[in-house]
Scaffold this motif. Structure first.
Motif, PDB file in Angstrom:
ATOM      1  N   ARG A  58       0.830  -1.200   0.000  1.00 37.81           N
ATOM      2  CA  ARG A  58       0.000   0.000   0.000  1.00 37.81           C
ATOM      3  C   ARG A  58       0.870   1.258   0.000  1.00 37.81           C
ATOM      4  N   TYR A  59       2.081   1.121   0.507  1.00 40.38           N
ATOM      5  CA  TYR A  59       3.059   2.206   0.452  1.00 40.38           C
ATOM      6  C   TYR A  59       4.446   1.581   0.519  1.00 40.38           C
ATOM      7  N   GLU A  60       5.321   2.007  -0.368  1.00 44.24           N
ATOM      8  CA  GLU A  60       6.688   1.488  -0.383  1.00 44.24           C
ATOM      9  C   GLU A  60       7.566   2.528  -1.061  1.00 44.24           C
ATOM     10  N   SER A  61       8.588   2.980  -0.372  1.00 43.24           N
ATOM     11  CA  SER A  61       9.474   3.979  -0.962  1.00 43.24           C
ATOM     12  C   SER A  61      10.514   3.347  -1.874  1.00 43.24           C
ATOM     13  N   PHE A  62      10.896   2.112  -1.560  1.00 42.03           N
ATOM     14  CA  PHE A  62      11.883   1.382  -2.352  1.00 42.03           C
ATOM     15  C   PHE A  62      11.720  -0.087  -1.990  1.00 42.03           C
ATOM     16  N   THR A  63      12.225  -0.963  -2.810  1.00 46.61           N
ATOM     17  CA  THR A  63      12.062  -2.392  -2.553  1.00 46.61           C
ATOM     18  C   THR A  63      13.412  -3.071  -2.643  1.00 46.61           C
ATOM     19  N   THR A  64      14.122  -3.139  -1.506  1.00 47.93           N
ATOM     20  CA  THR A  64      15.429  -3.790  -1.502  1.00 47.93           C
ATOM     21  C   THR A  64      15.309  -5.253  -1.898  1.00 47.93           C
ATOM     22  N   SER A  65      14.282  -5.914  -1.392  1.00 51.38           N
ATOM     23  CA  SER A  65      14.099  -7.323  -1.759  1.00 51.38           C
ATOM     24  C   SER A  65      13.816  -7.462  -3.252  1.00 51.38           C
ATOM     25  N   GLY A  66      13.201  -6.427  -3.839  1.00 53.82           N
ATOM     26  CA  GLY A  66      13.015  -6.432  -5.287  1.00 53.82           C
ATOM     27  C   GLY A  66      14.338  -6.352  -6.028  1.00 53.82           C
ATOM     28  N   LEU A  67      15.260  -5.541  -5.527  1.00 52.34           N
ATOM     29  CA  LEU A  67      16.598  -5.471  -6.111  1.00 52.34           C
ATOM     30  C   LEU A  67      17.300  -6.821  -5.997  1.00 52.34           C
ATOM     31  N   GLU A  68      17.100  -7.487  -4.865  1.00 48.66           N
ATOM     32  CA  GLU A  68      17.698  -8.810  -4.685  1.00 48.66           C
ATOM     33  C   GLU A  68      17.126  -9.815  -5.684  1.00 48.66           C
TER      34      GLU A  68
END
Length: 395
Positions: A304-314
């Motif tokens: 619903r809110y996410e400034s960045f997705t470190t796990s997405g980068l992983e």
């Protein structure tokens, strides 16, 4: 360079979320060529233990002071530390550093560090990590903190780091001058992804067949992560497969620590009778998390809110395509490039998942693009050089 980092949670408290990993990776990279110290608290889900002393603890070459909180329960409820010894030690030690880097400003240690940095004419940086504006949870407490301390901490900072252009706009709304805002994204440590686990380890542990499609979520099990939306979409996906996909077997794995939403999630899984289709692993770190990323077909982040997705980068580092909602600030460069961005509703999310999951060519292209992008832009080597250059402006 003599650098002091201030973080209210720090390694090994990985259950506290991506900020812990980010502050650890930044300090780790900087410590290779600089004198780096981290001050933090002993708080975590379970209070951290230090049988050999809590000051100058060596964490992979980083010197760390873990201040003892009077109440770990109060910290977890309010996010405010109660470190009785901190102001005295910070007042004495801060003179040894040339620059201070504060991770998340709504915290007690940030109050002390920013105050004593100003008194000693030491520049300090604030990196809010997605928490610039006071919304979604504990809004009343955040607003009160801002009136008493928060605005002062932000406005007196030499510079603030925004993860994205969206977060830059949030700083502007908080009254920070544009010339003091730098866009500094998050990254991953490429060294950790040079030798990935063999395919099949995660699937073997959780009885997932090699021919089953695997959708993966990695993150805190919290209301803000949109897991109810994911469950609604996954249920519709399972029960509404196209004729050409009727024989597809699909499973969903949810990896991460409970942050207050697990019981409600389990109720929803039961209501949909998806117990055989949904796997909840609890938190996985390091190689075990990589095993999950290697074995998945699609990484999904329905926040619903996410400034960045470190796990997405992983996931990108493992050549996996992404699907995320447009509530994620990085959706503009994800959509059509390394994955798909969808609206915040179950039909849009289902359609995006379905589009990537059943198109091998599209999935492969997104995965290849993602791997290239983290190598070229979103890795800590490049980002650390950017951070150090910004530091030097104020020395």
């Amino acid at each position: 360079m003599k650098i002091l980092h201030v973080a209210h949670f720090f390694y090994p408290c990985l259950s506290a979320g991506g900020v812990v990993n980010a502050s650890y990776q930044i300090a780790l990279k900087e410590s290779m060529d600089n004198d780096v110290k981290v001050i933090t608290s002993d708080s975590c889900k379970e209070r951290l233990k230090f049988p050999d002393g809590r000051y100058d603890v060596d964490v992979d070459g980083i010197k760390v002071d873990y201040f003892k909180n009077l109440s770990n329960r109060f910290k977890l409820a309010t996010m405010l530390d109660t470190p009785l010894s901190a102001p005295f030690k910070i007042r004495k030690d801060i003179k040894n550093y040339e620059i201070v880097h504060i991770h998340e400003h709504r915290q007690t240690l940030a109050i002390f560090a920013s105050h004593f940095a100003r008194k000693n004419n030491i520049p300090y940086i604030v990196q809010a990590h997605g928490s610039v504006l006071p919304f979604f949870q504990k809004e009343g407490l955040k607003n009160l903190f801002d009136k008493v301390f928060g605005f002062r901490i932000l406005h007196n900072a030499s510079c603030v780091f925004a993860l994205t252009e969206v977060e830059k706009e949030q700083y502007l709304k908080m009254g920070v001058e544009e010339e003091r805002i730098e866009i500094v994204p998050l990254g991953i440590n490429l060294v950790e992804y040079e030798d990935l686990p063999a395919f099949g380890r995660f699937r073997s542990k959780f009885n997932i067949e090699d021919d089953e499609k695997l959708i993966l979520f990695v993150g805190r099990i919290h209301e803000i992560k949109g897991l109810d939306l994911l469950m609604d979409s996954f249920n519709d996906l399972i029960n509404g497969l196209r004729d050409d996909a009727k024989d597809e077997k699909i499973k969903l794995a949810i990896v991460g620590p409970d942050d207050g939403y697990l019981s409600r999630l389990e109720e929803k899984i039961k209501d949909y009778s998806l117990e055989e289709k949904v796997i909840i692993t609890g938190p996985l770190y390091n190689e075990e998390k990589q095993e999950a990323l290697v074995d998945c077909d699609l990484f999904v982040m329905p926040s619903r809110y996410e400034s960045f997705t470190t796990s997405g980068l992983e996931a990108m580092a493992c050549s996996k395509p992404l699907v995320l909602t447009k509530n994620n600030h990085i959706h503009d460069w994800v959509d059509g490039n390394v994955g798909l961005a969808c609206d915040d509703d179950k039909d849009s999310l289902r359609e995006a998942i379905q589009a990537v999951l059943f198109d091998k060519n599209l999935s492969r292209t997104f995965g290849e693009n993602g791997k290239k992008l983290v190598v070229e832009k979103y890795n800590w080597d490049i980002i650390n050089n950017q951070i150090l250059e910004i530091y030097r402006k104020f020395l």
